[in-house]
Design a protein around this motif. Structure first.
Motif, PDB file in Angstrom:
ATOM      1  N   ASN A  99       0.824  -1.204   0.000  1.00  0.00           N
ATOM      2  CA  ASN A  99       0.000   0.000   0.000  1.00  0.00           C
ATOM      3  C   ASN A  99       0.863   1.261   0.000  1.00  0.00           C
ATOM      4  O   ASN A  99       0.469   2.298  -0.547  1.00  0.00           O
ATOM      5  N   GLY A 100       2.039   1.186   0.630  1.00  0.00           N
ATOM      6  CA  GLY A 100       2.955   2.321   0.588  1.00  0.00           C
ATOM      7  C   GLY A 100       3.417   2.619  -0.830  1.00  0.00           C
ATOM      8  O   GLY A 100       3.499   3.780  -1.243  1.00  0.00           O
ATOM      9  N   LEU A 147       1.665   8.550   5.167  1.00  0.00           N
ATOM     10  CA  LEU A 147       0.279   9.020   5.219  1.00  0.00           C
ATOM     11  C   LEU A 147      -0.712   7.872   5.066  1.00  0.00           C
ATOM     12  O   LEU A 147      -1.751   7.846   5.744  1.00  0.00           O
ATOM     13  N   VAL A 148      -0.414   6.915   4.205  1.00  0.00           N
ATOM     14  CA  VAL A 148      -1.361   5.827   3.968  1.00  0.00           C
ATOM     15  C   VAL A 148      -1.568   5.003   5.233  1.00  0.00           C
ATOM     16  O   VAL A 148      -2.693   4.563   5.519  1.00  0.00           O
ATOM     17  N   ILE A 149      -0.522   4.807   6.043  1.00  0.00           N
ATOM     18  CA  ILE A 149      -0.661   4.049   7.282  1.00  0.00           C
ATOM     19  C   ILE A 149      -1.454   4.843   8.315  1.00  0.00           C
ATOM     20  O   ILE A 149      -2.347   4.312   8.987  1.00  0.00           O
ATOM     21  N   LEU A 150      -1.134   6.135   8.436  1.00  0.00           N
ATOM     22  CA  LEU A 150      -1.841   6.976   9.405  1.00  0.00           C
ATOM     23  C   LEU A 150      -3.338   7.053   9.091  1.00  0.00           C
ATOM     24  O   LEU A 150      -4.181   6.929   9.989  1.00  0.00           O
ATOM     25  N   VAL A 151      -3.662   7.265   7.817  1.00  0.00           N
ATOM     26  CA  VAL A 151      -5.074   7.393   7.439  1.00  0.00           C
ATOM     27  C   VAL A 151      -5.793   6.055   7.586  1.00  0.00           C
ATOM     28  O   VAL A 151      -6.932   6.007   8.075  1.00  0.00           O
ATOM     29  N   TYR A 152      -5.141   4.975   7.174  1.00  0.00           N
ATOM     30  CA  TYR A 152      -5.779   3.667   7.314  1.00  0.00           C
ATOM     31  C   TYR A 152      -6.104   3.364   8.775  1.00  0.00           C
ATOM     32  O   TYR A 152      -7.215   2.928   9.098  1.00  0.00           O
ATOM     33  N   ASN A 153      -5.153   3.602   9.666  1.00  0.00           N
ATOM     34  CA  ASN A 153      -5.377   3.327  11.085  1.00  0.00           C
ATOM     35  C   ASN A 153      -6.463   4.245  11.661  1.00  0.00           C
ATOM     36  O   ASN A 153      -7.278   3.810  12.481  1.00  0.00           O
ATOM     37  N   VAL A 192      -5.306   4.787   0.431  1.00  0.00           N
ATOM     38  CA  VAL A 192      -4.406   4.771  -0.729  1.00  0.00           C
ATOM     39  C   VAL A 192      -4.814   5.815  -1.754  1.00  0.00           C
ATOM     40  O   VAL A 192      -4.010   6.655  -2.173  1.00  0.00           O
ATOM     41  N   HIS A 193      -6.071   5.783  -2.173  1.00  0.00           N
ATOM     42  CA  HIS A 193      -6.507   6.585  -3.317  1.00  0.00           C
ATOM     43  C   HIS A 193      -7.113   7.924  -2.923  1.00  0.00           C
ATOM     44  O   HIS A 193      -6.861   8.932  -3.591  1.00  0.00           O
ATOM     45  N   GLY A 194      -7.914   7.941  -1.877  1.00  0.00           N
ATOM     46  CA  GLY A 194      -8.565   9.192  -1.485  1.00  0.00           C
ATOM     47  C   GLY A 194      -7.607  10.171  -0.838  1.00  0.00           C
ATOM     48  O   GLY A 194      -7.403  11.292  -1.324  1.00  0.00           O
ATOM     49  N   ALA A 195      -6.987   9.752   0.267  1.00  0.00           N
ATOM     50  CA  ALA A 195      -6.090  10.644   1.000  1.00  0.00           C
ATOM     51  C   ALA A 195      -4.865  11.014   0.170  1.00  0.00           C
ATOM     52  O   ALA A 195      -4.450  12.185   0.125  1.00  0.00           O
ATOM     53  N   ASN A 196      -4.277  10.042  -0.498  1.00  0.00           N
ATOM     54  CA  ASN A 196      -3.067  10.332  -1.273  1.00  0.00           C
ATOM     55  C   ASN A 196      -3.365  10.954  -2.625  1.00  0.00           C
ATOM     56  O   ASN A 196      -2.494  11.591  -3.216  1.00  0.00           O
TER      57      ASN A 196
END
Length: 532
Positions: A382-383, A413-419, A436-440
């Motif tokens: 995912n990163g 960011l992907v880890i922070l948002v996912y958690n 993955v797609h929205g935040a990034n």
């Protein structure tokens, strides 16, 4: 048994034949062909137009210098130059069309990557169901985009100069007049790719943009996986491909109002998104978030005491291979968005894309180690995907160093948002589609407004001068990027949330509890993904 030795006479004949062969290839004349092992002399005027060569040769050898003859030669020369120009222009557009189509084929192959990533990250009992959704969206999305989506998105500006243009189909945009300015909302030409747009350039653009749209449409299949009914999914597929994606796409890429923020209000070059961090990924990611909220979490995901249960994917190797396929397809996604094989910025775009993906994967890995965790393969994958999503908008406008920074930030960011989404908001997103797609996707367009270095983009959205971000002196470009990002989130989330709510009243979004617990393969598709 004693072996017989070859006779002296046999050797004599052999030597004679060898000498004869050497003599033949050395001294007997043979046909000679023009050769160019370096390629430097291959491709001349004669390859463009043989009649032009004859005309130029006639003029160069002419000895009559009378006025009449001179005028005749000038006329012949003008015709020849025009003929050569037509041939050269034809070849230029042919290169652009071939490049764009090949890039589109690569993006189409990304559908296989999405199918493998999402299926690998979900449970074994739902393999056929998850795969079928990823397969069906390709066909559903294509037809929806053909019916009306392409017309809404590009029907107001169907004149891509790099693809040869399409006479008579430009300026068909719905315009709203506000504050003394024109705001483009939607196109009105090219429904069903009708006979009025029967043009090679338009059809090339359709294929390339259709596969982009399918990328958007397939993203929510991950966030709503393992509990989504196929019947409601089919309706969703047509809705997003026919209306939601094309509308926002028109505002950014089709000559709509976000692209005109520069000409109307002096905000840089308007909202700039080179290959779709917002148009493709953020639209899909926000739609995924809205759908996950409406459909609710999988049974057993969250306990009554607030605990969060991890539901592991059944096949990590499948997900990793899918990630590689997506990374490969991204070479069509980003460099292909030049729509021009002759735009040598392609190399910058391709290298920036690679670097950001690598930085995203490594940053995610290091972050997990720093936090005391282990190297979760899913999060590393995912990163990498987050880095690819984030660099999609700024890939043509930034330096290699900036690409690495953008990718590294996205990996964390992907880890922070996912958690945050999973543990704080209690929104079940099995594959981290929004993270993955929205935040990034949002981070990608904002990063362009920060890191664009002013080396590319002269004339973008009708604004003279190159694209520069905040760090290079143009704070207005960053404002335009913020407006486009906020617009994307608000528009897509509100529309898709309302759509899913209404659809749920007509066709239930969610499968029955018993079916979900047992697995959706048999109830929804009638076959097992794996036959044990």
């Amino acid at each position: 048994m004693k072996k017989s030795k070859p006779s002296f006479l046999g050797k004599k004949y052999l030597y004679t034949l060898i000498l004869l062969f050497v003599f033949t290839i050395t001294f007997i004349p043979s046909h000679s062909f023009a050769q160019d092992p370096t390629g430097a002399k291959t491709g001349t005027l004669a390859d463009i137009d043989t009649s032009a060569v004859k005309t130029l040769d006639t003029i160069s050898k002419a000895k009559d210098s009378s006025t009449a003859k001179l005028a005749e030669h000038i006329s012949q020369l003008a015709s020849t130059v025009h003929s050569i120009g037509d041939a050269d222009g034809h070849n230029k557009i042919a290169i652009n069309i071939m490049w764009t189509l090949i890039a589109g084929f690569l993006v189409m192959f990304m559908q296989a990557g999405f199918a493998m990533v999402e299926t690998g990250f979900t449970q074994k009992k739902n393999v056929a169901h998850t795969m079928l959704m990823n397969f069906l969206i390709y066909a559903i999305g294509m037809l929806g985009f053909w019916i009306v989506g392409f017309a809404i998105m590009f029907g107001g500006s169907l004149n891509p100069a790099t693809l040869g243009g399409a006479p008579g189909v430009s300026s068909h945009e719905v315009i709203i007049h506000l504050f003394g300015k024109d705001f483009g909302i939607a196109g009105t030409a090219a429904y069903f790719l009708n006979s009025k747009v029967y043009d090679v350039g338009v059809f090339t653009l359709f294929l390339f943009q259709m596969v982009f749209m399918d990328t958007t449409a397939t993203i929510p299949t991950g966030s709503m996986a393992e509990r989504w009914t196929l019947k409601s999914f089919i309706v969703y597929g047509f809705f997003i491909s026919m209306f939601v994606y094309p509308l926002y796409g028109n505002w950014v890429w089709g000559g709509g109002w976000l692209s005109a923020l520069g000409t109307n209000f002096g905000l840089g070059h308007g909202h700039v998104d080179f290959a779709g961090s917002s148009v493709v990924h953020m639209v899909g990611g926000v739609a995924a978030l809205a759908g996950a909220i409406v459909i609710g979490p999988r049974y057993g995901k969250y306990g009554k005491d607030g605990s969060v249960k991890t539901i592991p994917g059944h096949n990590i190797p499948m997900a990793i291979i899918g990630t590689f396929i997506l990374a490969f397809g991204w070479f069509g996604f980003n460099p292909g968005s030049t729509l021009a094989g002759g735009d040598l910025r392609i190399s910058i775009v391709a290298v920036n894309t690679m670097l950001a993906s690598a930085a995203g994967a490594i940053a995610a890995l290091f972050y997990m180690y720093i936090k005391g965790g282990k190297a979760d393969p899913g999060m590393v994958a995912n990163g990498m995907l987050a880095g690819l999503v984030a660099i999609t908008a700024p890939c043509a406008f930034v330096t290699a160093t900036s690409a690495v920074i953008i990718g590294a930030i996205s990996g964390i960011l992907v880890i922070l948002v996912y958690n945050f989404v999973d543990t704080k908001l209690k929104i079940d997103d099995p594959v981290g589609a929004f993270a993955v797609h929205g935040a990034n996707g949002a981070w990608g367009v904002l990063a362009l407004g920060l890191f664009a270095d002013g080396s590319y983009g002269d004339g973008w959205n009708g604004i003279s001068g190159t694209v520069k971000g905040l760090f290079y002196g143009d704070y207005k470009q960053f404002i335009a990027q913020c407006i486009g990002t906020i617009t994307c989130f608000v528009f897509v989330f509100v529309v898709m949330y309302v759509f899913f709510k209404l659809l749920n009243k007509v066709i239930p979004l969610r499968t029955k509890e018993a079916d979900e617990i047992a697995g959706l393969d048999i109830p929804e598709t009638g076959v097992l993904g794996y036959v044990d």
